[in-house]
Structure formats: structure tokens, C-alpha cells
Design an enzyme around this catalytic site. Structure first.
Site, short mmCIF file in Angstrom:
data_model
loop_
_atom_site.label_atom_id
_atom_site.label_comp_id
_atom_site.label_asym_id
_atom_site.label_seq_id
_atom_site.Cartn_x
_atom_site.Cartn_y
_atom_site.Cartn_z
CG ASN A 242 -0.84 7.56 -4.91
OD1 ASN A 242 -1.53 8.53 -5.21
ND2 ASN A 242 -0.94 6.95 -3.76
CB SER B 263 -0.93 0.00 1.22
OG SER B 263 -0.17 -0.18 2.39
CB CYS B 264 0.06 4.78 -0.61
SG CYS B 264 -0.54 4.70 -2.28
N PRO B 265 3.02 4.44 0.76
CG PRO B 265 4.96 5.65 1.34
CD PRO B 265 3.87 4.78 1.93
#
Lengths: 67, 352
Positions: free
Chosen positions: A40, A8-10
Site C-alpha cells: 500500500n 495496520s492499514c490504512p
């Protein structure tokens, strides 16, 4: 190729950033498994001067970054 | 270079700000229209997990945020049940993020709301939050990761939202089962239907925009990407204008609602929260939204925050308007040590 599925981000953006920094590739394939990472990574790649095409493969997304 | 902004971000920021003003106007504590940390603490109290009589109320806003995000994720086909990325570590980090935010008295979103009301203590807190984020960014650059998550059966992503919903309905139908403050911040509440609707709307918008205070500062530092920070910026402007119109803007450090003036500990509390949020991948709001999207790791983080809130009040760690406590200061220092250990243990070894 960067396989960022499950992250998951980042993390997906960091993985792509590292790949870009290490090799400055003309093309780079990236696999992600969620819409947020797709957005993203696309935004990061665009900001780095890459054009991005993406396609859905089942639950995952394949992005192709091209300089 | 052309930088695209997700148009949902300013929309979410404005909606968040308007909702915060509305909720405070109709009964929520001052400068606390929305506060994820405070409201999880109130829910923790309502369930009897802690015994601080002034902060006990089953806040509908939290239920609304999770369900709003879930509804939007289902509609947009983004509901995916995933988990298994260091859940116990996330539980621990969630608890210490709560220790930090309750030292400051607010989550990062409330810090922005407080600043929009003229509370300059919030500026100190936000600087601390940014400092903690910078430490977290250093960890990320060194290879910190809580490892990947995996697909899980759908029930894993539904359990916490369902539990929150059932408990919320019970709190309305059989209120005697729950603790309810009769004085203090927990007794101050907007009508439940307004709180629920505000939560639903903001939750749905935050799912679309991915709004995240920690992520906004992190992306600006790491990638020179200012997209995410637009949401909180729009929220700040909205709250500032609203408070000026409503004549509730009060610039200064002293006499601010549900706040204290100890700058050092406001800074350190939020620094702890900022570092923890970066290790977790998002601020408390983002954890709620991801819970609604079926992320069971975020659900575990939210449970960690509820647990952390209980510890904060049972062990006298949380600050009050009178200031921080000695126990709270010790807990924040312990938190820094724990985050350092977690960071060091989860830095991936470099390939030879």
C-alpha cells in the site's frame, strides 16, 4: 523517517501521506512490518511520483522513497 | 500518472461472485451466496448464543474463509501473530457493526450481491455504507487510531481458527450438540462440502488480493486510489451477468429475498456499519481474512460480531423481511453515539 511498524492499514499510508504533505521530502525512509502495508505504501508513493526501493530486515521492511 | 491494479483483485471478485451464485443455486438463501454478517449470525445461533430458530446453522463458508486465508498466508510466509491494538474497543465496534448490518440484512459484500440480483434496497444500503465511510475518513484525518499492535506468541493467532475448525468438525460429527433451523434462512444451505470449498478458495484469494469493501471506498476517497474497489466491482459484474443468465435478476425494491424496503433504516444501518468498519480498518470479510493471517485483534473483532449477532436476536434488534424493529432503530442510534465516543476518545492529540 516514518516508523509505521505495528500499524495496520490504512495507518502506514496516512503516516506517509502526512510526512509527504508536511515536508515534501526528496527522500523518505519508511519502516513497516507486513506485506500489505509494504504494497500500500509503495502504491501510494508511486502515485505521488516517488520511486520506491524496499528491503527486508528480519520481520520488517525498509522502504526508501525517492523523488 | 500510472495506477497499478493488484491483478488478484478482479480474480477474487469474479471468484467471489461465481461462488455466491453457485451457493445460492445449490441451496443458500437468495442473494445470500456469501454474507459474512448473516453467516456469523447463523453460527451464533447454531452455538445457542441466540434463540431465533430461523437463523441457526454452523456455516462452513466462514470456516473455509478463515482456513483458506491461513493456508495462503502460511504458504506466502505472511502468517504473523500480532495483536494488542485496543482489543476491547474492537470487540465493541464488531458488535455494533453487526447491529448495523443486521438492520440492513447483509454485510457490504452481500449488499453488492443483492444489487447484482436487482435488489435496489441494496443500492440505498451501499449509499449509506459510503456515507458512514466518509464519517470514518473524517475521523482518520483528525488523527483517529486504535494504536499499534505488537508481536505475540503464535498460539494467539491460531486459537480462533482452531476453535472454528473443531466446532465445525463437531457440527458434522455430533450435530445434536448444535441448533439447526428447520425453517427460514438458516434451513437453506448448499451442501457443506461445496460451501467449505468455496470458502477456502475465496479465503485464499482474498488473502492475496486484500479485498475489502470498506477499504476500497476509503482508499478512493482518501488517496484517490481505486485499486481495492476493483474487487467488489468485478464481483458485482459477475453476479449481475450470472443472475441474468440464470433468469434470477429481479429489478426493484419489493419482493426481494431476505430484505426489507425501509430505505431510511437500510441507509442508517449501513452507515453505522461503514463508520465502524473504517474505525476497525476493514469490513467483516477483511476481519475474517486477517484472523486467518494470525491477527488476534481481528479475531477479537470476529468474536465481537458473534456477540453482537446474539444481542441482535435476543433483544429483537435484527430486521426481518417485514422490516426493522423499534428496538433495532434504538440500537442503531445508540451505535452512532457509541462510535462518536470511541472516535473522540481515540483521536491522537496534535503535537505542539
Amino acid at each position: 523517517m516514518v516508523d509505521a511498524r505495528g500499524y495496520s492499514c490504512p495507518m502506514p499510508v496516512i503516516m506517509v501521506q502526512k510526512a509527504v504533505k508536511d515536508g515534501a521530502p526528496q527522500t523518505l525512509e519508511v519502516l513497516v512490518d507486513n506485506q500489505c502495508s509494504l504494497e500500500n505504501v509503495t502504491r501510494f508513493a508511486n502515485n505521488q511520483g516517488y520511486s520506491v526501493t524496499s528491503s527486508q530486515e528480519g520481520e520488517d521492511f525498509r522502504l526508501v522513497l525517492t523523488k | 500518472m500510472k495506477r497499478k491494479i493488484n491483478p488478484w483483485l478482479p480474480v477474487t471478485g469474479v471468484a467471489f461472485g461465481v461462488a455466491a451464485l453457485l451457493l445460492a443455486h445449490f441451496g443458500n438463501p437468495g442473494n445470500m451466496g456469501f454474507c459474512i454478517a448473516c453467516f456469523l449470525r447463523d453460527i451464533s445461533g447454531a452455538l445457542g448464543l441466540h434463540s431465533a430458530g430461523v437463523v441457526q446453522y454452523f456455516r462452513p463458508e466462514i470456516v473455509g474463509l478463515v482456513l483458506g486465508a491461513m493456508a495462503m498466508a502460511v504458504i506466502k510466509k505472511e502468517f504473523k501473530t500480532k495483536g494488542g491494538s485496543a482489543p476491547a474497543t474492537r470487540f465493541l465496534l464488531g458488535a455494533f457493526v453487526m447491529v448495523g448490518t443486521l438492520m440492513f440484512l447483509g454485510c457490504p459484500m452481500r449488499a453488492v450481491i443483492r444489487l447484482g440480483g436487482g435488489d435496489l434496497n441494496a443500492l440505498v444500503g451501499l449509499v449509506g455504507f459510503a456515507a458512514g465511510i466518509l464519517v470514518g475518513v473524517v475521523c482518520l484525518k483528525q488523527g483517529f487510531s486504535l494504536r499499534r499492535a505488537y508481536s505475540q506468541i503464535r498460539t494467539e493467532g491460531v486459537i480462533l481458527p482452531a476453535m472454528l475448525t473443531v466446532l465445525f468438525v463437531l457440527s458434522l460429527a455430533v450435530p445434536a450438540l448444535f441448533k439447526q433451523s428447520t425453517e427460514g434462512p438458516g434451513s437453506m444451505a448448499a451442501p457443506w462440502i461445496l460451501a467449505l470449498v468455496c470458502g477456502l478458495v475465496v479465503g485464499a484469494l482474498a488473502q492475496r488480493s486484500r479485498m475489502c469493501m470498506a477499504g476500497g471506498i476509503r482508499d478512493a476517497v482518501m488517496f484517490q486510489d481505486f485499486n481495492l474497489i476493483c474487487g467488489p466491482a468485478a464481483m458485482f459484474v459477475t453476479v449481475l451477468i450470472g443472475n441474468l443468465i440464470l433468469r434470477k435478476f429481479n429489478l426493484g425494491f419489493a419482493d426481494q429475498p431476505v430484505a426489507h424496503t425501509d430505505g431510511l433504516w437500510n441507509f442508517l444501518g449501513m452507515a453505522l456499519a461503514g463508520w465502524g468498519c473504517i474505525l476497525l480498518g476493514g469490513c467483516p470479510l477483511r476481519q475474517l481474512i486477517l484472523t486467518g493471517e494470525g491477527n488476534s485483534d481481528s479475531a477479537v473483532t470476529v468474536l465481537g460480531m458473534l456477540f453482537g449477532a446474539a444481542l441482535c436476536h435476543n433483544f429483537g434488534l435484527a430486521s426481518s423481511a417485514a422490516g426493522p424493529t423499534l428496538n433495532g432503530k434504538i440500537a442503531v442510534v445508540v451505535g452512532f453515539v457509541v462510535l462518536l465516543i470511541v472516535s473522540l476518545l481515540n483521536v491522537a492529540k496534535k503535537e505542539k
